[in-house]
Scaffold this motif. Structure first.
Motif, short mmCIF file in Angstrom:
data_model
loop_
_atom_site.label_atom_id
_atom_site.label_comp_id
_atom_site.label_asym_id
_atom_site.label_seq_id
_atom_site.Cartn_x
_atom_site.Cartn_y
_atom_site.Cartn_z
N CYS A 209 -7.26 -10.55 6.44
CA CYS A 209 -6.49 -9.36 6.85
C CYS A 209 -5.01 -9.71 6.83
N SER A 210 -4.22 -8.99 6.02
CA SER A 210 -2.81 -9.38 5.86
C SER A 210 -1.91 -8.68 6.86
N LYS A 211 -2.49 -7.91 7.78
CA LYS A 211 -1.73 -7.21 8.84
C LYS A 211 -0.71 -6.23 8.24
N CYS A 212 -1.06 -5.66 7.09
CA CYS A 212 -0.12 -4.77 6.39
C CYS A 212 0.04 -3.42 7.08
N ALA A 213 -0.92 -3.07 7.95
CA ALA A 213 -0.86 -1.82 8.73
C ALA A 213 -1.16 -0.57 7.90
#
Lengths: 480, 389
Positions: free
Chosen positions: B13-17
């Motif tokens: 999960c790249s936390k890109c939102a």
């Protein structure tokens, strides 16, 4: 029984916008890239889970929260979309996380001064959508692949991104800011210094105080609103992909077509290993791969620009390839870059002239090859995950250049080795003159300050002490 | 831990939102997670949930009672996975992660929400979600004389059997017109188990799945037709995870109807002069990728004006009742369903068609004051065929 701080913040913004649950506080400590999972090694010892997270919707609430934090001497960490890569929104001293992502309204689109005013927590996707309804666009379209990033976050980081080659970073298009100072007072900058004026111009009313807040990681104040230039949205778009025998030819061709404004953005894979990692089907003789795109109002203008691409790249023995790569990576309207590269990556993002991109590349390749044993295998190609890319995040003739590598983020001992390698990589880049556009705390600051005049650092420190006497706002950022 | 199955996804999960409240004309999404839209705190967002799950998995966060409410507040709608650009497993499956976390929380002895306890009790005792007399389950079919054995079996499900008999009757009568004579398990049909698949009671879910699977096998069915999106997803996907290979085909009625129309086996002749739209049930759309068949069917109704809502197909919002949300957080469900009906109102729809009786239940509560009719697909098809049901 909830704490006094919880009750006080709840009175200011409503209890549904405050949480002191441990899991809620942990959720607001992460961001993107390898540095993003701050609760895991090697960052777990540096991050302190905040006491509380609060989500204001209005400037006066931000002001009240900062006044309260001053009274209680609580550190406050500002958070936008939480998509940064510099640990600027990671709390190091606990305290309060000020999550601005509900300050997300586009407030005004002024067609007479061609500007939009929006709250700082507005995501780029929202701004673009609202502008598109009226036939407008931002110049800079958002950090690469991150529609969830917010205006305020990007400005606080001087972030680069899509369309930057033609329009520059968002900071270059900022006209006015509204800022809540660390002690709670609210100021407006640019033309808005005159309370009767619109948000139409930056360089007026004396000192350009706007610049103090751009790229400042929020240490001097909380940006709560921004007025930004807008442009008429183009109707025509073209993409082109070109392969080159070497990086020098690729850079010279790119420089020629971008200096006349025929490139809105580009994405360049700078060596064969990176090409094999990202675009393995590119012809084997290509040692550099360039994807470009441009947008125009007129179809004939588009044709002329595309013709120019072909002419110039021909002059440098470039091979015209399937534009698929450019569509996917250079314009990045679908978030490919974030998905495929930002997750788990160790990065050294910096600004660097296009014609000087080849300088120092051999040293970086050598460093990566020496350390391949710690790098993870790419799930698609089986190659070790490292690479060298440049993109048009910064206005021509500058490029946004990145060296990156990936390791298994779940392995603490590998992560420690990666952390050391990361610092060596950044030192190499900064030492040769690369300028990190974002700063943060953990990666870039120590490397830059050893190359800056001490008086510069002390000048910043003096401003910080004068404006934030209790050092409550984003303490530790910029090493202040 | 059950969430350990998702370890790789959690690390990627790249936390890109993107999964939070993205508006993107290019991607076709206009706000993503309905729960985040109404709760607005990061921990309610899919990204926040993924962070919390990873911290719990790696021992940085203890499993405590407050996490139970958080885990049970996920709709399981899968819209976050649909937009997720992650390079692995076609996206981070936060719905699956929350489902696993529910199990983990209950496995360490934490108490589930009261509504879940009640639901499990109902199903264990009466084999239906309502806790009603199991004998009433078959009343919709009393005059239809459906055999209990045959090649093509109809699986009606709890909601249709107890609340929407017209859907079941319409299905039987439409298919009879095409020469398809359905068999029916009668009171041997139990709840499909989809609520337990989502409420952390995996042992009850498995028992139910095995029980229904054996009953269907015994009926000799080669094909099972489901009208309920939840039942279809359970039978077609979840049962395979539990019982392994399934020796019969599972078909959703929308696919079957589209096929029969294309082969001219049934004809929709009666005009319906209304503006119609289609709501994608999460279990049928994102979970099973059936988007076109129900639309193809609706578009064959003469003189309708079909319009698409802003959020449709893979970006469609959940009705608000997914993953037992309506039982655990009814007020949140109401807010989400209001927003969904608001989208139908926005395009001037007179009626909203869907393929899930739970969606109908949830949406009807807020559609009536807006003067929007909510239909199950077979019911409007029967009307367009001029059938008495």
């Amino acid at each position: 029984m909830k704490s006094l701080l919880y009750r006080q913040l709840s009175e200011l913004v409503g209890p549904e916008r405050v949480s002191d649950e441990e899991f809620a506080c942990l959720a607001v400590t992460v961001e993107s890239a390898a540095t993003g999972l701050s609760f895991l090694p090697p960052f777990s010892g540096k991050m302190v889970v905040p006491e509380i997270v609060v989500k204001p919707t209005a400037t006066d609430q931000v002001s009240s929260i900062l006044r309260l934090a001053n009274r209680l001497r609580k550190p406050v960490v500002i958070r936008g979309g939480g998509t940064g890569t510099s640990m600027a929104s990671v709390p190091t001293q606990g305290g309060i996380v000020l999550d601005l992502s509900d300050m997300n309204q586009v407030l005004d689109i002024d067609e007479s001064s061609m500007a939009v005013r929006a709250q700082a927590g507005t995501p780029f996707g929202t701004v673009r959508h609202e502008l598109a309804k009226r036939g407008y666009r931002l110049g800079y379209l958002g950090p690469h692949g991150t529609w969830g990033a917010t205006l305020g976050g990007v400005l606080s980081m001087n972030s680069t991104g899509v369309a930057g080659s033609k329009y520059g970073q968002l900071s270059e298009d900022v006209l006015t800011l509204q800022v809540v100072l660390p002690t709670g007072e609210v100021i407006e900058t640019g033309s808005r210094v005159n309370s009767r004026a619109n948000f139409s111009f930056r360089y007026c009313n004396g000192v350009d105080i706007t610049g103090l807040y751009l790229g400042s990681c929020g240490v001097f104040g909380v940006i709560t609103e921004a007025g930004v230039r807008i442009y008429v949205k183009e109707k025509h778009i073209a993409h082109g992909t070109f392969g080159f025998k070497d990086l020098n030819r690729a850079c010279r061709a790119l420089h020629e077509i971008s200096r006349v404004g025929y490139v809105e953005d580009y994405y360049m894979l700078r060596d064969r290993h990176t090409i094999d990692l990202v675009e393995p089907n590119a012809p084997k003789e290509a040692q550099a791969l360039l994807g470009v795109f441009t947008e125009t109002h007129d179809s004939r203008e588009l044709e002329a620009q595309v013709h120019n691409w072909k002419e110039v790249t021909d002059n440098y023995d470039g091979v015209n390839l399937d534009p698929k790569f450019a569509k996917e990576w250079a314009s990045d309207f679908k978030g490919v870059i974030h998905a495929k590269t930002q997750s788990q990556l160790w990065l050294d993002c910096h600004i660097w002239p296009i014609l000087r991109i080849p300088e120092g590349q051999d040293d970086m390749v050598r460093l990566f090859k020496e350390n391949e044993s710690i790098m993870s295998e790419d799930p698609n190609t089986g190659l070790r995950s490292w690479g060298l890319v440049s993109a048009g995040g910064a206005k021509h003739p500058m490029s946004y250049s990145v060296s990156f590598f990936r390791v298994d983020r779940s392995n603490p001992s590998t992560m420690m080795k990666a952390y050391e390698l990361w610092h060596r990589m950044i030192e190499l880049t900064v030492n040769k003159g690369g300028c990190p556009y974002y700063f943060g705390r953990e990666g870039l600051a120590p490397h830059l300050w050893t190359k800056a005049a001490p008086s510069y650092y002390y000048y910043l420190k003096t401003i910080k002490q004068a404006t934030d006497p209790r050092n409550i706002l984003n303490p530790g950022q910029l090493m202040l | 831990m059950e969430i350990g199955k998702y370890r790789n996804q959690l690390y990627w999960c790249s936390k890109c939102a993107y999964c939070r409240d993205t508006i993107s004309d290019e991607l076709g999404y206009y706000k993503v997670c309905p729960i985040y839209e109404f709760k607005r705190m990061e921990h309610f967002s899919p990204r926040g949930r993924a962070t919390i799950a990873l911290a719990a998995l790696e021992g940085y966060l203890p499993l405590t009672q407050p996490l139970v409410d958080l885990a049970f507040s996920c709709l399981g709608c899968g819209i976050c996975k649909a937009i997720c650009p992650s390079a692995v497993d076609e996206g981070v499956d936060v719905a699956g992660i929350m489902r696993a976390m529910r199990q983990d929380l209950l496995n360490v002895g934490l108490k589930p929400p009261e509504a879940v306890i009640e639901l499990d009790k109902n199903i264990a005792q009466t084999h239906n979600v309502f806790g009603e007399d199991s004998a009433k389950r078959t009343s919709w079919s009393n005059d239809l004389e459906l055999p209990d054995k045959g090649d093509i079996l109809y699986f009606a499900g709890c909601y249709t059997s107890y609340r929407y008999p017209e859907t079941a009757r319409a299905t039987v009568k439409i298919l009879e017109q095409a020469g398809i004579h359905l068999s029916y398990l009668g009171d041997e049909e139990w709840c499909c188990g989809v609520p337990q698949l989502w409420d952390g009671n995996s042992s009850l879910a498995r028992d139910i799945a095995r029980r229904n699977f054996e009953a269907i096998k015994k009926s000799g069915a080669k094909t099972v037709v489901a009208t309920c999106a939840g039942c279809y997803h359970a039978l077609n996907s979840n049962y395979r995870e539990i019982v392994g290979e399934i020796p019969f085909e599972i078909v959703h009625v929308s696919t079957l109807l589209a096929d029969l129309i294309a082969k001219d086996k049934i004809r929709l002749r009666k005009p319906i002069e209304k503006v119609l739209t289609y709501h994608d049930p999460c279990h049928l759309g994102r979970h099973e990728k059936i988007y076109d068949a129900p639309r193809d069917v609706i578009k064959n109704i003469p003189q309708i004006d079909y319009r698409e809502m802003l959020r449709s197909k893979n970006s469609a919002w959940c009705c608000g009742g997914g993953a037992i949300e309506s039982a655990v957080f009814p007020n949140l469900t109401k807010e989400i369903s209001k927003a969904r009906i608001g989208e139908a109102k926005e395009i001037g729809a007179d009626a909203l068609i869907t393929s899930c009786p739970l969606c109908i239940t949830i949406l009807n509560r807020v559609a009536k004051p807006q003067k929007i009719q909510v239909y199950d697909l077979p019911v409007i098809v029967a009307e367009a065929m001029g059938l008495e049901i």
